[in-house]
Design a protein around this motif. Sequence first.
Motif, PDB file in Angstrom:
ATOM      1  N   ASN A  89      -0.507  -1.402  -6.519  1.00 43.79           N
ATOM      2  CA  ASN A  89      -0.974  -0.724  -5.304  1.00 43.79           C
ATOM      3  C   ASN A  89       0.187  -0.214  -4.458  1.00 43.79           C
ATOM      4  O   ASN A  89       0.288  -0.482  -3.264  1.00 43.79           O
ATOM      5  CB  ASN A  89      -1.884  -1.663  -4.506  1.00 43.79           C
ATOM      6  CG  ASN A  89      -3.089  -2.084  -5.332  1.00 43.79           C
ATOM      7  OD1 ASN A  89      -3.540  -1.344  -6.194  1.00 43.79           O
ATOM      8  ND2 ASN A  89      -3.601  -3.267  -5.086  1.00 43.79           N
ATOM      9  N   ASP A 100      -8.911   0.961  -3.136  1.00 42.31           N
ATOM     10  CA  ASP A 100      -7.868   0.538  -2.205  1.00 42.31           C
ATOM     11  C   ASP A 100      -7.822   1.482  -1.010  1.00 42.31           C
ATOM     12  O   ASP A 100      -7.542   2.672  -1.168  1.00 42.31           O
ATOM     13  CB  ASP A 100      -6.512   0.527  -2.918  1.00 42.31           C
ATOM     14  CG  ASP A 100      -5.380   0.011  -2.046  1.00 42.31           C
ATOM     15  OD1 ASP A 100      -5.616  -0.321  -0.869  1.00 42.31           O
ATOM     16  OD2 ASP A 100      -4.243  -0.070  -2.557  1.00 42.31           O
ATOM     17  N   GLY A 113       2.558  -3.285  -3.143  1.00 42.94           N
ATOM     18  CA  GLY A 113       2.610  -2.533  -1.904  1.00 42.94           C
ATOM     19  C   GLY A 113       4.044  -2.300  -1.452  1.00 42.94           C
ATOM     20  O   GLY A 113       4.842  -1.648  -2.136  1.00 42.94           O
ATOM     21  N   ARG A 151      -9.959  -3.583  -4.219  1.00 43.55           N
ATOM     22  CA  ARG A 151      -9.285  -2.967  -3.085  1.00 43.55           C
ATOM     23  C   ARG A 151      -7.783  -3.273  -3.127  1.00 43.55           C
ATOM     24  O   ARG A 151      -7.193  -3.287  -4.198  1.00 43.55           O
ATOM     25  CB  ARG A 151      -9.972  -3.398  -1.793  1.00 43.55           C
ATOM     26  CG  ARG A 151     -11.428  -2.920  -1.772  1.00 43.55           C
ATOM     27  CD  ARG A 151     -12.175  -3.220  -0.498  1.00 43.55           C
ATOM     28  NE  ARG A 151     -13.508  -2.627  -0.562  1.00 43.55           N
ATOM     29  CZ  ARG A 151     -14.429  -2.727   0.381  1.00 43.55           C
ATOM     30  NH1 ARG A 151     -14.170  -3.419   1.505  1.00 43.55           N
ATOM     31  NH2 ARG A 151     -15.611  -2.157   0.251  1.00 43.55           N
ATOM     32  N   HIS A 152      -7.168  -3.508  -1.984  1.00 46.68           N
ATOM     33  CA  HIS A 152      -5.705  -3.563  -1.973  1.00 46.68           C
ATOM     34  C   HIS A 152      -5.147  -4.761  -2.735  1.00 46.68           C
ATOM     35  O   HIS A 152      -4.029  -4.702  -3.242  1.00 46.68           O
ATOM     36  CB  HIS A 152      -5.185  -3.575  -0.529  1.00 46.68           C
ATOM     37  CG  HIS A 152      -3.710  -3.322  -0.432  1.00 46.68           C
ATOM     38  ND1 HIS A 152      -3.112  -2.168  -0.896  1.00 46.68           N
ATOM     39  CD2 HIS A 152      -2.698  -4.090   0.065  1.00 46.68           C
ATOM     40  CE1 HIS A 152      -1.810  -2.227  -0.694  1.00 46.68           C
ATOM     41  NE2 HIS A 152      -1.524  -3.383  -0.113  1.00 46.68           N
TER      42      HIS A 152
END
Length: 255
Positions: free
Chosen positions: A115, A204, A92, A230-231
């Motif tokens: 991500n 995500d 991220g 997901r994230h």
Amino acid sequence: MPAASNGGASLHYETTGEGPTVVFVGDAGYGAWLWGWHHDAVAGPYEALVWDLRGTGESEAVGPYDVDTFAADLEAVLADHGVRNAHLVGAGLGGMVALQYAHEYGRARTLTLYNTGASGDAVDADALERLSLDAGPEQSLAGAFSPAFRENAADLVADVTDWRREEDATGDAFAGQAAAMTGFEPPPLYEVTLPTEVYYGVDDPVVPGDGAESLARDLPRGTATAVEGRHLSFVEHATAVTDRLVAFLDDHAAD
């Protein structure tokens, strides 16, 4: 415990293992617990270095919070530890920091990005805000892990909640880190020529897959791989992802 300093902020980091250095750069809000699975897979043949972003864990909550500052913090940590070359693994916000660092400084050798979008425009700010521990322990995990994982690994999810209370950034520190992520303006990506693997969560809500795929296409040596989840898909499927990471590091360890 070692600590570096940049711009008046004390930056805590820890290292384990010997060999080429692999540096883990955390996501907005999350503490060093995020890298526990990766750390165990890497430490031994490699030196694993985990550091707390300013405002997280034992690093000071001192502004400014922006990607350029975080990249300068990373340079301070690596200089303090005497690292000449490093493989960067970021998630991220940490992936954005790794991109900026690779463009501005000369120590990076490979990038592994989880991500991560090509810019702040690829980030859903509302979904990111809902990941904060301030949103509530259970609610904040809904965008991080799939429902099946939260149900089938309930004991681990409880442990994660405890670790988050000890280490995660909250309040103004989380808000500053989140703003750094959504406000990120990347360097010219065609100039980031390091071998790069981009992984993204199929579901995500924070960085949709098309944003991660766009990032991989814009990097001269980038590849994209989808991961169910997901994230925090790279945590949910840590065994498979870390196997790929170690193989990637082995391929480039002598570069």
